[in-house]
Scaffold this active site. Structure first.
Site, PDB file in Angstrom:
ATOM      1  CE  LYS A 263      -3.844  -1.941   2.696  1.00 49.50           C
ATOM      2  NZ  LYS A 263      -4.938  -1.672   1.753  1.00 49.50           N
ATOM      3  NE  ARG A 337     -10.958  -9.694  -2.218  1.00 50.86           N
ATOM      4  CZ  ARG A 337     -11.237  -8.759  -3.121  1.00 50.86           C
ATOM      5  NH1 ARG A 337     -11.520  -9.100  -4.371  1.00 50.86           N
ATOM      6  NH2 ARG A 337     -11.234  -7.483  -2.793  1.00 50.86           N
TER       7      ARG A 337
END
Length: 494
Positions: A263, A337
């Site tokens: 990130k 996920r």
């Protein structure tokens, strides 16, 4: 904080012995000829225009004649809607910040369940303080809140539900607010174990147990961190053993660097909030332990860090999930996920009647809905409607988004059964479609709380959402709602 509900007319409120009194004034609730010191004072202020007209406008007094409380704040709440009540209570508390009262009287001239819920949640939110990692903390000064309404019996259930929900919300805030070095997977497991008690069992699985089970997706995400993963299983048994449980799953990424798909550095500190789904599940179970409703609930928390060391998964890697399906990892920053899919498969062993997973899953949901409503995806219309209604009743709203099969086309892979990302378009939807593959035939819902779980900027901090929504939904699952009050009162006397 302790809450007390008391039947109280305005004339009686003047004699309540508390450090401060906040009197909420609805439109038309005070007549010019009103009797009693509080009513006369507010009526005169309204006639003079000193109290204003807008929700949240207030007027304060010190040592008002014939009033026991040292400080009194009158605050406007417009039409008495939940939104206006929350505005009013927050403003009333703001007017008392310098006084730091330890006991507070909160008086509503009329109250339905929605207004009571709003008042309780608002005063808890306004007075909350995080202190755990401060060297010289200023703890919350407010210790007791007396809520006075004319017809207390009519709103007793809503009051008790709201007060217990505050307990869960504040536990969720506590763990989401903690820095990652104070909220490791092992720390989350210890927090879960601390909740164990009557009707609530906790089991914690470590890396070896998870590996034996075959949770390859969870293991893959955890590989890049020195902090060992934990898979936390909570079981609340409030109803008969024959009643199928509801399963709640909370994403527990205790810090998310993005892994190899790193990130940007700016605001990466906020990735300590990436376990807000897990914190919410802990908060729900804390509330269940207090209210002890007649429902059965299983909570699953896959907890790990997503870090970029030499053992971390790489873009292009293929891993095998607990379900047996293989997953091509195109982006290591789509890790939530991956840990959730193994938890969804694990949930099937409990034969649940519904599964709800909660996760700070996608930035796309933030773009779509901002910080007002959580994103809701559901495979079952009845489940979706129940969650939407619970969110509105708990003042923790969500909004249903689509799950058309065509969205799954973006997740096709040449090298595995499914890819973990599907590109930028409809990113929140494709993430939900990925999870749906692992939910089986059980009615399933996914709450994307990326926009609602925390606030950034000067108000940086966890919100505790969607604890109110989930608590309300679970309590509505009971066949006999009055069981809640019987058990709660019995516990209070113990």
């Amino acid at each position: 904080m302790d809450f007390e509900l008391r039947p109280l007319e305005w004339s009686e409120a003047a004699q309540v012995e508390v450090d401060a009194l906040v009197v909420v004034s609805f439109d038309g609730s005070v007549a010019a000829e009103a009797d009693g010191p509080l009513q006369r004072w507010i009526a005169q202020a309204q006639q003079a225009g000193d109290l204003g007209q807008e929700p949240g406008q207030w007027l304060a007094a010190y040592r008002l004649p014939e009033v026991a409380a040292r400080r009194v704040v009158a605050v406007r709440a417009g039409d008495g809607s939940p939104r206006h009540v929350r505005q009013a209570v927050a403003a009333g508390w703001g007017a008392l910040q310098g006084a730091a009262p330890r006991t507070l009287g909160l008086v509503l001239p009329r109250a339905d369940e929605a207004a009571v819920t709003a008042a309780v949640l608002a005063i808890a939110e306004a007075s909350y303080r995080y202190t755990t990692t401060l060297s010289k903390p200023k703890p919350r000064v407010l210790e007791r809140v007396l809520l006075g309404v004319p017809q207390a019996a009519a709103v007793q259930r809503a009051f008790e539900w709201a007060a217990a929900t505050v307990h869960g919300v504040e536990l969720a805030k506590e763990w989401a607010n903690r820095p990652a070095n104070h909220a490791r997977p092992a720390d989350l497991a210890a927090a879960a174990e601390a909740l164990a008690g009557p009707d609530l069992d906790v089991e914690v699985l470590g890396p070896k147990e998870v590996e034996r089970l075959g949770m390859g997706a969870l293991l893959a995400v955890a590989r890049g961190s020195r902090e060992p993963l934990r898979f936390i299983v909570l079981r609340y048994q409030g109803a008969g053993k024959r009643q199928a449980p509801v399963a709640l799953i909370g994403k527990g990424i205790t810090f998310d660097t993005g892994g190899i798909s790193l990130k940007p550095a700016a605001e990466m500190d906020e990735m300590k909030f990436d376990m807000s789904g897990a914190a919410a599940v802990l908060g729900v179970f804390a509330t269940l332990a207090q209210l002890r409703p007649a429902v059965n609930v299983v909570g699953l928390i896959p907890a790990c860090e997503n870090m970029p060391d030499g053992g971390a998964i790489k873009p292009g890697d293929v891993v095998r999930s607990l379900s047996g399906q293989t997953i091509e990892i195109l982006n290591t920053d789509a890790e939530g996920r991956l840990i959730l899919c193994d938890a969804l498969t694990y949930a099937q062993r409990f034969k649940p009647r519904a599964i709800v997973d909660v996760a700070t899953l996608t930035g796309a949901c933030v773009i779509a809905l901002g910080g007002v409503r959580s994103g809701l995806f559901a495979s079952d219309d009845a489940l979706a409607q129940a969650l939407l209604a619970a969110g509105e009743a708990a003042q923790d709203p969500c909004w249903r988004l689509p799950l058309d099969d065509e969205y799954a086309e973006a997740l096709k892979s040449r090298f595995a059964d499914v890819a973990n990302v599907g590109g930028r378009p409809a990113g929140a939807v494709t993430a939900a479609k990925f999870l749906q593959r692992f939910a089986g035939d059980v009615p399933w819902a996914h709450l994307d709380i990326a926009g609602t779980a925390w606030k950034g900027g000067k108000d940086k901090g966890a919100t505790g959402r969607p604890v109110p929504l989930l608590v309300r939904w679970l309590l509505e699952q009971q066949a006999e709602p009055e069981v809640v009050l019987r058990r709660a009162r019995r516990g209070a006397r113990a």
